[in-house]
Design an enzyme around this catalytic site. Sequence first.
Site, PDB file in Angstrom:
ATOM      1  N   LYS A 184     -16.557 -16.530   2.768  1.00  0.00           N
ATOM      2  CA  LYS A 184     -17.533 -16.503   3.654  1.00  0.00           C
ATOM      3  C   LYS A 184     -17.395 -16.109   5.156  1.00  0.00           C
ATOM      4  CE  LYS A 184     -19.809 -19.412   6.443  1.00  0.00           C
ATOM      5  NZ  LYS A 184     -20.406 -18.391   7.342  1.00  0.00           N
ATOM      6  N   GLY A 206     -11.737 -20.901  12.863  1.00  0.00           N
ATOM      7  CA  GLY A 206     -12.741 -21.099  13.654  1.00  0.00           C
ATOM      8  C   GLY A 206     -12.491 -22.129  14.539  1.00  0.00           C
ATOM      9  N   THR A 220     -12.124 -25.815  16.569  1.00  0.00           N
ATOM     10  CA  THR A 220     -11.219 -27.093  16.397  1.00  0.00           C
ATOM     11  C   THR A 220     -12.406 -28.024  15.583  1.00  0.00           C
ATOM     12  OG1 THR A 220      -9.715 -26.377  17.776  1.00  0.00           O
ATOM     13  CG2 THR A 220      -9.910 -28.831  17.339  1.00  0.00           C
ATOM     14  N   GLU A 221     -13.758 -28.060  16.407  1.00  0.00           N
ATOM     15  CA  GLU A 221     -14.818 -29.125  15.763  1.00  0.00           C
ATOM     16  C   GLU A 221     -14.869 -29.054  14.357  1.00  0.00           C
ATOM     17  OE1 GLU A 221     -14.226 -31.334  18.061  1.00  0.00           O
ATOM     18  OE2 GLU A 221     -15.637 -32.181  16.491  1.00  0.00           O
ATOM     19  N   GLY A 249     -12.844 -27.444  12.048  1.00  0.00           N
ATOM     20  CA  GLY A 249     -11.628 -27.822  11.637  1.00  0.00           C
ATOM     21  C   GLY A 249     -11.538 -29.172  11.282  1.00  0.00           C
ATOM     22  N   GLU A 267      -6.966 -22.565  10.981  1.00  0.00           N
ATOM     23  CA  GLU A 267      -6.418 -21.791  12.231  1.00  0.00           C
ATOM     24  C   GLU A 267      -7.456 -21.958  13.139  1.00  0.00           C
ATOM     25  OE1 GLU A 267      -6.404 -19.486  14.966  1.00  0.00           O
ATOM     26  OE2 GLU A 267      -6.426 -17.659  13.590  1.00  0.00           O
ATOM     27  N   CYS A 278      -8.569 -16.250  19.756  1.00  0.00           N
ATOM     28  CA  CYS A 278      -8.235 -17.649  19.725  1.00  0.00           C
ATOM     29  C   CYS A 278      -6.755 -17.674  20.485  1.00  0.00           C
ATOM     30  CB  CYS A 278      -7.897 -18.121  18.082  1.00  0.00           C
ATOM     31  SG  CYS A 278      -7.200 -16.772  17.303  1.00  0.00           S
ATOM     32  N   GLU A 326     -11.452 -24.372  25.620  1.00  0.00           N
ATOM     33  CA  GLU A 326     -11.371 -23.136  25.100  1.00  0.00           C
ATOM     34  C   GLU A 326     -12.824 -22.407  25.554  1.00  0.00           C
ATOM     35  OE1 GLU A 326     -11.463 -22.047  20.944  1.00  0.00           O
ATOM     36  OE2 GLU A 326     -10.023 -20.469  21.182  1.00  0.00           O
TER      37      GLU A 326
HETATM   38  P1  NAI Z   1     -17.351 -22.207  14.005  1.00  0.00           P
HETATM   39  O1  NAI Z   1     -16.022 -22.710  13.967  1.00  0.00           O
HETATM   40  O2  NAI Z   1     -18.639 -23.005  14.097  1.00  0.00           O
HETATM   41  O3  NAI Z   1     -17.741 -21.013  12.940  1.00  0.00           O
HETATM   42  C1  NAI Z   1     -16.675 -20.302  12.273  1.00  0.00           C
HETATM   43  C2  NAI Z   1     -16.956 -20.376  11.014  1.00  0.00           C
HETATM   44  O4  NAI Z   1     -17.080 -21.392  10.334  1.00  0.00           O
HETATM   45  C3  NAI Z   1     -18.287 -19.601  10.898  1.00  0.00           C
HETATM   46  O5  NAI Z   1     -18.189 -18.671   9.444  1.00  0.00           O
HETATM   47  C4  NAI Z   1     -19.326 -20.602  10.358  1.00  0.00           C
HETATM   48  O6  NAI Z   1     -20.601 -20.075   9.534  1.00  0.00           O
HETATM   49  C5  NAI Z   1     -18.509 -21.516   9.625  1.00  0.00           C
HETATM   50  N1  NAI Z   1     -18.847 -23.152   9.690  1.00  0.00           N
HETATM   51  C6  NAI Z   1     -19.544 -23.811  10.712  1.00  0.00           C
HETATM   52  N2  NAI Z   1     -19.872 -24.934  10.479  1.00  0.00           N
HETATM   53  C7  NAI Z   1     -19.304 -25.070   9.328  1.00  0.00           C
HETATM   54  C8  NAI Z   1     -18.843 -26.103   8.326  1.00  0.00           C
HETATM   55  N3  NAI Z   1     -19.329 -27.407   8.702  1.00  0.00           N
HETATM   56  N4  NAI Z   1     -18.118 -26.323   7.240  1.00  0.00           N
HETATM   57  C9  NAI Z   1     -17.798 -25.016   6.896  1.00  0.00           C
HETATM   58  N5  NAI Z   1     -17.848 -23.845   7.721  1.00  0.00           N
HETATM   59  C10 NAI Z   1     -18.534 -23.883   8.959  1.00  0.00           C
HETATM   60  O7  NAI Z   1     -17.434 -21.272  15.513  1.00  0.00           O
HETATM   61  P2  NAI Z   1     -18.636 -20.727  16.414  1.00  0.00           P
HETATM   62  O8  NAI Z   1     -19.837 -21.899  16.551  1.00  0.00           O
HETATM   63  O9  NAI Z   1     -18.992 -19.363  15.975  1.00  0.00           O
HETATM   64  O10 NAI Z   1     -17.887 -20.687  18.029  1.00  0.00           O
HETATM   65  C11 NAI Z   1     -17.767 -21.753  18.522  1.00  0.00           C
HETATM   66  C12 NAI Z   1     -16.484 -21.910  19.155  1.00  0.00           C
HETATM   67  O11 NAI Z   1     -15.551 -22.119  18.447  1.00  0.00           O
HETATM   68  C13 NAI Z   1     -16.309 -20.636  20.016  1.00  0.00           C
HETATM   69  O12 NAI Z   1     -16.811 -20.936  21.512  1.00  0.00           O
HETATM   70  C14 NAI Z   1     -14.656 -20.709  20.342  1.00  0.00           C
HETATM   71  O13 NAI Z   1     -14.356 -21.759  21.308  1.00  0.00           O
HETATM   72  C15 NAI Z   1     -14.288 -21.405  18.978  1.00  0.00           C
HETATM   73  N6  NAI Z   1     -13.895 -20.195  18.104  1.00  0.00           N
HETATM   74  C16 NAI Z   1     -12.681 -20.224  17.660  1.00  0.00           C
HETATM   75  C17 NAI Z   1     -12.131 -19.165  16.778  1.00  0.00           C
HETATM   76  C18 NAI Z   1     -10.722 -19.060  16.595  1.00  0.00           C
HETATM   77  O14 NAI Z   1     -10.337 -17.780  15.976  1.00  0.00           O
HETATM   78  N7  NAI Z   1      -9.961 -19.971  16.733  1.00  0.00           N
HETATM   79  C19 NAI Z   1     -12.937 -18.246  16.050  1.00  0.00           C
HETATM   80  C20 NAI Z   1     -14.383 -18.569  16.327  1.00  0.00           C
HETATM   81  C21 NAI Z   1     -15.029 -19.560  17.368  1.00  0.00           C
END
Ligand code: NAI
Length: 809
Positions: A197, A249, A251-252, A254, A271, A305, A402
Amino acid sequence: MNMANTTLVEKFRSMDYGVAPEDSGLALAWLDQFQRRFGHFIGGAWRAPTQGGYFETSDPSTGDKIADIAQGSATDVDAAVKAARTALQGWQALTPHARARFLYALARQVQKHSRRLSVLETIDNGKPIRESRDIDIPLVARHFYYHAGWAQLLGQEFPGYQACGVVGQIIPWNFPLLMLAWKIAPALAAGNTVVLKPAEFTPLTALAFAELCIEVGLPPGVVNIITGDGSTGEALVVHPDVDKIAFTGSTEVGRAIRRATADSHKKLSLELGGKSPFVVFEDADLDSAVEGLVDGIWLNQGQVCCAGSRLLMQESIATQLTRKLQARMATLRVGPPLDKTTDIGAIVARVQLERIEGLVAQGVAEGASCWQPDIPLPSRGLYYKPTLFTNVHPTSVVAQQEIFGPVLAAMTFRTPAEAVELANNTAYGLAASVWSESVNVALQVASRIKAGVVWVNSTNMFDAASGFGGYRESGFGREGGREGLREYLEPAWFRKAPLLGRGAGAGPAHSAESALDPPAGAAIDQSGEPPIDRTVKLYIGGKQVRPDSGYSIECRSAKGVLLGEVPLGNRKDIRNAVEAAGKAQQWSTTMAHNRAQVLYYLAENLSQRAQELVTRLAAVVGRRQASRELKLSTERLFSYAAWTDKYEGVVHSPPYRNVSLAMNEPIGTVGVVCPEATPLLGFLSMVLPLVSAGNCVVAVPSAAYPLIAGDLYQILETSDMPGGVINMVTGRPMELMKVLAEHDDVDALWCYGDEALCAAAKRLSAGNLKQVWTNEGRQIDFFSERHGEGRWYLDHAYQVKNIWVPYGE
Ligand code: NAI
């Protein structure tokens, strides 16, 4: 002459870049072929969403809609998982060579369509075309090439291992196609099938990749792409027929995924976020360091990240470096991402822009000084100026959270030790960058920073052969390299191992013979006089200590004879033991040769007391098992003494002027809940790989025969094992495990027990995201060399840190 030069310089300075837009025509035409409306890619075909309809993806540099994207429902996810399950057998029936050819074909296809993919990435994400064209897409191709190689070599290099099965993969929006490649390439190489996804903001390149899968004739169902938001991701995470989840994505999320998968047998790799330090020493080449910062924090608008978002400057050069940095920031061009001269493109979405603005406002409110260059921003679209915070307190929001935007928080330090302390003053541990012309200082500091990747005099470099991944709240597991492939494999025997039956895990594995044995051990006294009471204590920091509770629990033989009592350890005892382990961390830097010597010495002392130990152990597990446990325990000690200086790292040669040193580092303090049925051998089988690797351990010995602790600490005390390296707290496994799982200073948890105990260990550890390794409630035959020792254990006892070291002038 002088005049002429001045004029030239002035002219040079006043020269501006012309507009150099990349042609987006072919990419847009490709979108038009689909009438700019995309379904899911399931079982090799496009399918309209069953419910949920469509949502828009837009160009963040203009706000214009690009296409309609299917919102995946649980029904769609189910269809995709079914397609992946159906395809699994056929995919695995192919030869490794056949799978290698598919991966190779995908790499070629990515290269053939690299321009279209770059443009799609840029219009969907907002990143400069220079980056998607020169960084993202070439790395995507490299990843598929590299893993085509692993597919080919799988049988030779991973004998006895098998693929996890159906893998659910969820990726973010910052490197959409690259993250897809990092996930799909190793999964396929290992023989898994995939449901992926992409993030809701950036689904286009994943859909374009689906087309490439059709073009290379990948068997239907091997790769499935489901689009949608977090709820779609959630449906994938909880789907009962998924064998592994890989997530990148926040940490929350995760954490939520850790909890949601705890009660299943799904393998998990995470990650997550980072707040990576960028450490500049006074002897560094400051101009290079400034260019490093441009890549470190302004690459992809800082939405990286592993962005070097905390600048740590040695005090003596802080003013000079800040001045140079500000001068450079004033030359950065923020503008349309399709323009080839743009340095900083658009922020991915309004919500992300608002998040950045909010965190910057908090930084200002906390008293840090905020500086931005006087450079123009486009009038339309989601842009944010490169931003520098100085006068930052190490505990402030901008130093700890972050931001995921083009915002750098600068702090100063005086000594290398202070630099390390500041660098590690974070809940994260993904990456770091160290700048010094002294190889000694750079490597010393690199080795002490807790991060999965450290770049020396460089930053944000990636290669498929060098693993990438974090420590602590940056997640666990690696992507890339051999260690990344391991995430998608499991020992074939482990999947088939029977579950510990209810109660079977709780009691020792009595041999048939044991029932016939006379009661043995402390309860017997030849003279007929009552035996001297055998008081076992806790063993913490190299000392025998009384429990905090003042309670004891009885330990009985197989026939119910009272053998002795052990302390009932509690929360406080575990805390003391964790503190003692924390103080003993110099074990990790003790030379491997010396660690091995201690283990050999333990073997010597164990064998000297063999008779006595067998007699006591026999009362619980029978004489035959006791003798076998003793014999194999000595062998196991020899094995891990041998491994101590042989499980070594490797040196990668990435396609740049660098080597990357993949160092096997101990994890730190590890909690261990030991198997019940094999009190001595099970204890040593779990504790020894950790200790051999340089970790310190807080172990909860077998609940069936916790008296073993008394024997073990006597042997430890006579074997030069430094105090605090192995600590033992006896008591109720579930209670003590809970404290270990929730303790922030416990870096990993190894837990052996029934399914309920294993699930609880995973669930309770979600708070600080420590890595948890369990037997999944399955029975492990510790008497078998293949199952009970070796690389599989060591793979979990170490984590790989890649230190990138440049060479050349
Ligand atoms: P996110 O963690 O919500 O999204 C990442 C992925 O997870 C997306 O594909 C999303 O649709 C999916 N997702 C969201 N909630 C989920 C759930 N409960 N179960 C399974 N999948 C889920 O990140 P978001 O909201 O786009 O960004 C928020 C913050 O997260 C950013 O400001 C940044 O600090 C951090 N982030 C870190 C990343 C990294 O590479 N470490 C990448 C993206 C965001």
